[in-house]
Design an enzyme around this catalytic site. Structure first.
Site, PDB file in Angstrom:
ATOM      1  N   ALA A 239      48.171  60.415  17.912  1.00 43.51           N
ATOM      2  CA  ALA A 239      46.822  60.928  18.155  1.00 43.51           C
ATOM      3  C   ALA A 239      45.847  60.391  17.104  1.00 43.51           C
ATOM      4  O   ALA A 239      45.865  59.200  16.813  1.00 43.51           O
ATOM      5  CB  ALA A 239      46.830  62.440  18.219  1.00 43.51           C
ATOM      6  N   CYS A 240      45.037  61.248  16.520  1.00 45.59           N
ATOM      7  CA  CYS A 240      43.978  60.783  15.619  1.00 45.59           C
ATOM      8  C   CYS A 240      44.484  60.319  14.261  1.00 45.59           C
ATOM      9  O   CYS A 240      43.691  59.855  13.437  1.00 45.59           O
ATOM     10  CB  CYS A 240      42.913  61.866  15.456  1.00 45.59           C
ATOM     11  SG  CYS A 240      41.880  62.056  16.925  1.00 45.59           S
ATOM     12  N   SER A 241      45.770  60.432  14.005  1.00 48.32           N
ATOM     13  CA  SER A 241      46.345  59.882  12.777  1.00 48.32           C
ATOM     14  C   SER A 241      47.044  58.554  13.027  1.00 48.32           C
ATOM     15  O   SER A 241      47.669  58.002  12.116  1.00 48.32           O
ATOM     16  CB  SER A 241      47.342  60.874  12.155  1.00 48.32           C
ATOM     17  OG  SER A 241      46.669  61.954  11.560  1.00 48.32           O
TER      18      SER A 241
END
Length: 372
Positions: A155-157
């Site tokens: 995801a956003c990482s």
């Protein structure tokens, strides 16, 4: 002893720009039509009225003023409300591959590398436009890189986790020069009728070349000093779409859209982020005053300012933790890399910084960098 460095970065900005006003206008038109069509049901309490929005609401809630899109047609049309896209055949690269290739070209040029110098390509993104074959392999083929390639998603990482994978691959000797690309094609996942989320995302692609100082020749190099990763499961940011969707008799109408419980995310994730960065600094023997800049995940202006203030112990100035949200919106895992790409040229030898992403999972990726 050689170090491992980021020797070049690249940024691809899509051709179309969409303002908050454009999104507000189409959402309000949709809301008015919906409320008129379902007036009796709304008055009877059977369904909820659709809420109108405003530019002021969006900017206060997020700090976002505009975003870029690969495909703008359809998004601002009340009769479509999604990017109106062409389905490519198997011989044509999808948008994410094209975006990654463009960002990669700049990163290669800045690092002074040719595609044949690359022996690992990692493509990381919060959404995959294709399950297989891996899009990284197509990027590898188009560029003419050697070695091997793989896709990944946290995801956003994803971007920071991909950089850490590149770093570890070089340390282990399985690769010598790694290209990390992060094409974030996010606009198709938004529900443009949802007042609370229709404005959040924008499209972008970033790239980095990571290699040993033994082979690095670029003028500006950032040594990767240390890395940290943490994950903790939460359902508060999610997408429920799956390759098995065609096996179900019924699916929720919002099944493929981005969804989050914003207040819960703010309350639960930010302490994990600030604690991870604090612990990371302590392990390095660094004080926060040793750090010239933090390039944080670009989720929301209130989250970023809260985290920066908590870590610094004071109100942050712009260059303490630069924001690119106003122009690019939330670009998922690429946001912190966009900030790094745009706000790192002023670093002198010895200057230190923290690159940090956070998002669904929950996940946090933290990387300490030093200009050498």
């Amino acid at each position: 002893m050689s170090s491992i460095v980021i020797s070049g970065t690249g940024l691809f900005t899509p051709p179309h720009k969409i303002s908050n006003q454009e999104l507000v206008d189409v959402l309000n038109e949709y809301a008015d039509q919906f409320n008129e069509t379902h007036k009796a049901e709304i008055e009877a309490g059977h369904i909820e009225e659709k809420k109108r929005s405003s530019v002021e609401f969006i900017e206060k809630a997020s700090g976002i003023k505009s975003r870029y899109a690969m495909v703008k047609e359809g998004i601002t049309d009340v009769n479509v409300l999604h990017p109106k896209m062409k389905k490519y055949n198997a011989e044509e690269p999808p948008e994410m591959v094209l975006m990654a290739v463009e960002a990669a070209k700049e990163a290669l040029a800045k690092s002074g590398k040719k595609a044949e110098d690359i022996d690992l390509v990692i493509l990381g993104s919060s959404n995959m436009q294709r399950s297989y074959p891996a899009m990284s392999v197509e990027v590898q083929q188009i560029l003419g890189a050697s070695g091997f390639a793989f896709d990944m998603n946290v995801a956003c990482s994803t971007a920071t986790f991909a950089i850490i994978n590149a770093y570890n691959s070089i340390k282990a000797g399985s690769a010598k020069c790694v290209l990390v690309v992060n094409p974030e094609f996010t606009t198709p996942q938004l529900d443009y009728t949802n007042r609370d989320s229709h404005f959040i995302f924008g499209d972008v692609a970033t790239a980095m070349v990571i290699e040993s100082t033994e082979t690095a020749t670029s003028k500006q190099q950032f040594k990767i000093v240390a890395t940290d990763q943490i994950t903790k499961f939460s359902n508060n940011i999610r997408c429920s779409h799956s390759y098995v969707d065609h096996c179900y008799d019924e699916l929720p109408a919002d099944n493929s859209y981005f969804f989050q419980e914003g207040r819960k995310v703010f309350k639960e994730l930010l302490p994990i982020v600030t604690n991870t960065i604090t612990d990371h600094l302590n392990k390095n023997g660094w004080s926060v005053t040793d750090v010239k800049r933090m390039w944080l995940h670009q989720a929301n202006i209130n989250m970023n300012l809260f985290a920066a203030k908590k870590l610094l112990g004071r109100e942050p100035e712009f260059l303490d933790a630069p924001l690119i949200l106003d122009e690019y919106a939330n670009t998922a895992s690429a946001g912190s890399i966009v900030a790094f790409h745009k706000y790192s040229d002023d670093f002198s030898v010895g200057d230190k910084g923290i690159l940090c992403s956070f998002g669904a999972g929950y996940s946090v990726g933290c990387i300490s960098l030093e200009r050498i």
